[in-house]
Write a protein that holds these residues in place. Structure first.
Motif, PDB file in Angstrom:
ATOM      1  N   LEU A  44       0.879  -1.168   0.000  1.00 60.94           N
ATOM      2  CA  LEU A  44       0.000   0.000   0.000  1.00 60.94           C
ATOM      3  C   LEU A  44       0.919   1.221   0.000  1.00 60.94           C
ATOM      4  CD1 LEU A  44      -2.423  -1.206   2.831  1.00 60.94           C
ATOM      5  CD2 LEU A  44      -2.601  -1.654   0.366  1.00 60.94           C
ATOM      6  N   VAL A  45       1.059   1.861  -1.172  1.00 55.15           N
ATOM      7  CA  VAL A  45       2.112   2.857  -1.348  1.00 55.15           C
ATOM      8  C   VAL A  45       1.584   4.280  -1.112  1.00 55.15           C
ATOM      9  CG1 VAL A  45       4.105   3.467  -2.798  1.00 55.15           C
ATOM     10  CG2 VAL A  45       3.046   1.240  -3.057  1.00 55.15           C
ATOM     11  N   GLY A  46       0.816   4.458  -0.048  1.00 47.88           N
ATOM     12  CA  GLY A  46       0.436   5.790   0.400  1.00 47.88           C
ATOM     13  C   GLY A  46      -0.886   6.322  -0.103  1.00 47.88           C
ATOM     14  N   ASP A  47      -1.416   7.286   0.651  1.00 49.84           N
ATOM     15  CA  ASP A  47      -2.699   7.934   0.376  1.00 49.84           C
ATOM     16  C   ASP A  47      -3.821   6.911   0.222  1.00 49.84           C
ATOM     17  OD1 ASP A  47      -1.350  10.291   0.528  1.00 49.84           O
ATOM     18  OD2 ASP A  47      -1.710  10.927  -1.532  1.00 49.84           O
ATOM     19  N   VAL A  81       1.168  -7.647   4.229  1.00 50.61           N
ATOM     20  CA  VAL A  81       0.718  -6.324   3.802  1.00 50.61           C
ATOM     21  C   VAL A  81       1.677  -5.284   4.368  1.00 50.61           C
ATOM     22  CG1 VAL A  81      -1.160  -4.650   3.766  1.00 50.61           C
ATOM     23  CG2 VAL A  81      -1.676  -7.104   3.737  1.00 50.61           C
ATOM     24  N   ILE A  82       2.277  -4.497   3.477  1.00 53.62           N
ATOM     25  CA  ILE A  82       3.230  -3.461   3.871  1.00 53.62           C
ATOM     26  C   ILE A  82       2.682  -2.108   3.454  1.00 53.62           C
ATOM     27  CG2 ILE A  82       5.546  -2.523   3.485  1.00 53.62           C
ATOM     28  CD1 ILE A  82       6.550  -5.375   3.240  1.00 53.62           C
ATOM     29  N   TYR A  83       2.575  -1.219   4.397  1.00 55.13           N
ATOM     30  CA  TYR A  83       1.931   0.084   4.219  1.00 55.13           C
ATOM     31  C   TYR A  83       2.982   1.188   4.334  1.00 55.13           C
ATOM     32  CZ  TYR A  83      -1.312   3.912   5.585  1.00 55.13           C
ATOM     33  OH  TYR A  83      -2.006   5.091   5.691  1.00 55.13           O
ATOM     34  N   ILE A  84       3.071   1.995   3.282  1.00 55.56           N
ATOM     35  CA  ILE A  84       3.969   3.144   3.263  1.00 55.56           C
ATOM     36  C   ILE A  84       3.091   4.395   3.215  1.00 55.56           C
ATOM     37  CG2 ILE A  84       5.802   4.319   1.978  1.00 55.56           C
ATOM     38  CD1 ILE A  84       6.517   1.504   0.838  1.00 55.56           C
ATOM     39  N   PRO A  85       2.819   5.039   4.339  1.00 54.13           N
ATOM     40  CA  PRO A  85       1.888   6.172   4.346  1.00 54.13           C
ATOM     41  C   PRO A  85       2.342   7.298   3.421  1.00 54.13           C
ATOM     42  CG  PRO A  85       2.316   5.421   6.583  1.00 54.13           C
ATOM     43  CD  PRO A  85       3.305   4.733   5.694  1.00 54.13           C
ATOM     44  N   GLY A  86       1.356   8.005   2.856  1.00 52.34           N
ATOM     45  CA  GLY A  86       1.628   9.150   1.998  1.00 52.34           C
ATOM     46  C   GLY A  86       1.364  10.451   2.722  1.00 52.34           C
ATOM     47  N   ASN A  87       1.245  11.519   1.957  1.00 53.68           N
ATOM     48  CA  ASN A  87       1.004  12.825   2.580  1.00 53.68           C
ATOM     49  C   ASN A  87      -0.450  12.987   3.032  1.00 53.68           C
ATOM     50  OD1 ASN A  87       0.768  12.747  -0.343  1.00 53.68           O
ATOM     51  ND2 ASN A  87       0.300  14.936  -0.288  1.00 53.68           N
ATOM     52  N   HIS A  88      -1.400  12.359   2.341  1.00 52.53           N
ATOM     53  CA  HIS A  88      -2.804  12.488   2.742  1.00 52.53           C
ATOM     54  C   HIS A  88      -3.151  11.594   3.929  1.00 52.53           C
ATOM     55  CE1 HIS A  88      -4.703  15.029  -0.488  1.00 52.53           C
ATOM     56  NE2 HIS A  88      -3.492  14.826  -0.980  1.00 52.53           N
ATOM     57  N   ASP A  89      -2.323  10.610   4.208  1.00 54.24           N
ATOM     58  CA  ASP A  89      -2.526   9.774   5.410  1.00 54.24           C
ATOM     59  C   ASP A  89      -1.266   9.778   6.271  1.00 54.24           C
ATOM     60  OD1 ASP A  89      -0.986   8.268   3.666  1.00 54.24           O
ATOM     61  OD2 ASP A  89      -2.416   6.623   3.481  1.00 54.24           O
ATOM     62  N   GLU A  90      -0.615  10.950   6.316  1.00 59.75           N
ATOM     63  CA  GLU A  90       0.672  11.065   6.999  1.00 59.75           C
ATOM     64  C   GLU A  90       0.584  10.826   8.504  1.00 59.75           C
ATOM     65  OE1 GLU A  90       2.199  14.994   6.376  1.00 59.75           O
ATOM     66  OE2 GLU A  90       0.308  15.950   6.937  1.00 59.75           O
ATOM     67  N   THR A  91      -0.608  10.903   9.089  1.00 60.47           N
ATOM     68  CA  THR A  91      -0.778  10.592  10.514  1.00 60.47           C
ATOM     69  C   THR A  91      -0.214   9.217  10.850  1.00 60.47           C
ATOM     70  OG1 THR A  91      -2.735  11.997  10.739  1.00 60.47           O
ATOM     71  CG2 THR A  91      -2.481  10.221  12.338  1.00 60.47           C
ATOM     72  N   PHE A  92      -0.322   8.287   9.903  1.00 64.68           N
ATOM     73  CA  PHE A  92       0.146   6.924  10.155  1.00 64.68           C
ATOM     74  C   PHE A  92       1.668   6.819  10.106  1.00 64.68           C
ATOM     75  CE2 PHE A  92      -4.245   6.398   8.767  1.00 64.68           C
ATOM     76  CZ  PHE A  92      -4.740   5.591   9.782  1.00 64.68           C
ATOM     77  N   ARG A  93       2.350   7.905   9.729  1.00 58.90           N
ATOM     78  CA  ARG A  93       3.812   7.896   9.811  1.00 58.90           C
ATOM     79  C   ARG A  93       4.287   7.911  11.267  1.00 58.90           C
ATOM     80  NH1 ARG A  93       4.934  12.056   4.687  1.00 58.90           N
ATOM     81  NH2 ARG A  93       4.760  10.426   3.082  1.00 58.90           N
ATOM     82  N   ASN A  94       3.368   8.176  12.182  1.00 60.04           N
ATOM     83  CA  ASN A  94       3.703   8.080  13.608  1.00 60.04           C
ATOM     84  C   ASN A  94       3.927   6.629  14.032  1.00 60.04           C
ATOM     85  OD1 ASN A  94       3.417  10.879  14.024  1.00 60.04           O
ATOM     86  ND2 ASN A  94       1.213  10.687  14.305  1.00 60.04           N
ATOM     87  N   TYR A  95       3.568   5.679  13.159  1.00 57.16           N
ATOM     88  CA  TYR A  95       3.668   4.262  13.504  1.00 57.16           C
ATOM     89  C   TYR A  95       4.706   3.541  12.645  1.00 57.16           C
ATOM     90  CZ  TYR A  95      -0.710   5.509  15.736  1.00 57.16           C
ATOM     91  OH  TYR A  95      -1.660   6.125  16.506  1.00 57.16           O
TER      92      TYR A  95
END
Length: 279
Positions: A44-47, A81-95
């Motif tokens: 999942l490559v962001g947003d 499943v590997i998730y790389i958060p984007g700018n629209h879901d950047e809140t998940f970069r806290n994890y």
């Protein structure tokens, strides 16, 4: 839901820019795609979730929940499943470097294909500085994009009335606007530069909603597109070949890259480890 015997199986699949929570998200086509495929690794490559849009105006169609549930079920059934958060879901970069509900969260990642080629995975918003000309153009671009999606939505409603298949008017218009083409080219150049910097064979990203596969200076550039305008995903075949699929009323292979003959950079000892965000 298709049976396991009918599903296409891939070593890896990449999707990004789904924008769940946004009214123009084509969750219906994405659900159909996810139900038709199986994969060892789903990236999942962001947003994936559009938190920006939901802050402006809350919108959540039942199909958006179904997409999340489908992804969660795949994770529960053994798909990595590997998730790389984007700018629209950047809140998940806290994890970053944590696991949420069985889904790994990373800032960026290195994928090694069946052909033993190394691909850097990033969302792509790190390359925004290469595509922004000034603040006025940026604001005008946001307003213009909303208009494009409005036109896209209504043109496809009319096409459907007359028996036509889904077609991206937004992408067709963008491809003919000089500034948009210039920005896309600048983004691609920045992504290829980053791949060279990190000594990999290629890069896979999203962010700009412009699906594409190309080889430049020995680097394979892949953009998996989006599920608003284009309804596209990248898949890896058993031989390591990467294909760009379009999935709406019709299913089409838009492009592909046989990367087995591309010369590899020198391999590092950490070639399969997640890496920190690019500067």
């Amino acid at each position: 839901m298709k049976s396991a015997e009918q599903k296409a199986k891939y070593p890896a699949i990449w999707i990004s820019d789904v924008h769940l929570g946004y009214k123009d998200c084509r969750a219906d086509y994405l659900l159909d795609f996810l139900s038709a495929v199986e994969t060892d690794v789903l990236y999942l490559v962001g947003d994936i979730i559009d938190l920006w849009s939901m802050k402006r105006q809350f919108y959540w169609h039942p199909s958006h929940y179904q997409v999340l549930n489908c992804i969660q079920q795949k994770a529960a059934n053994g798909t990595r499943v590997i998730y790389i958060p984007g700018n629209h879901d950047e809140t998940f970069r806290n994890y970053i470097n944590q696991t949420l509900f069985g889904i790994e969260v990373h800032q960026q990642y290195i994928h090694v294909t069946q052909a033993n080629k190394r691909f850097l995975l990033v969302h792509g918003d790190d390359f925004d500085s290469a595509t922004r000309y000034n603040k006025i153009i940026s604001i005008a671009g946001d307003a213009g994009y909303d208009l494009l999606l409005f036109l896209n939505r209504w043109s496809n409603k009319i096409r459907k009335l007359f028996g036509g298949n889904y077609w991206s008017l937004a992408s067709w218009i963008k491809a003919r606007v000089h500034k948009a083409r210039e920005a896309i080219n600048a983004f691609e150049d920045a992504a290829i530069h980053e791949a060279k910097k990190q000594n990999v064979d290629g890069i896979i990203c999203g962010h700009i909603h412009h699906p594409k596969i190309k080889v430049c200076d020995g680097i394979v550039y892949c953009n998996d597109g989006d599920w608003i305008e284009n309804c596209t995903a990248l898949v890896e075949q058993a031989d390591g070949k990467i294909e760009l699929l379009h999935w709406s009323d019709t299913h089409t292979v838009l492009d592909s890259a046989d990367i087995s003959n591309i010369s590899s950079p020198l391999m590092s000892n950490d070639d399969a480890k997640p890496k920190k965000s690019a500067a």
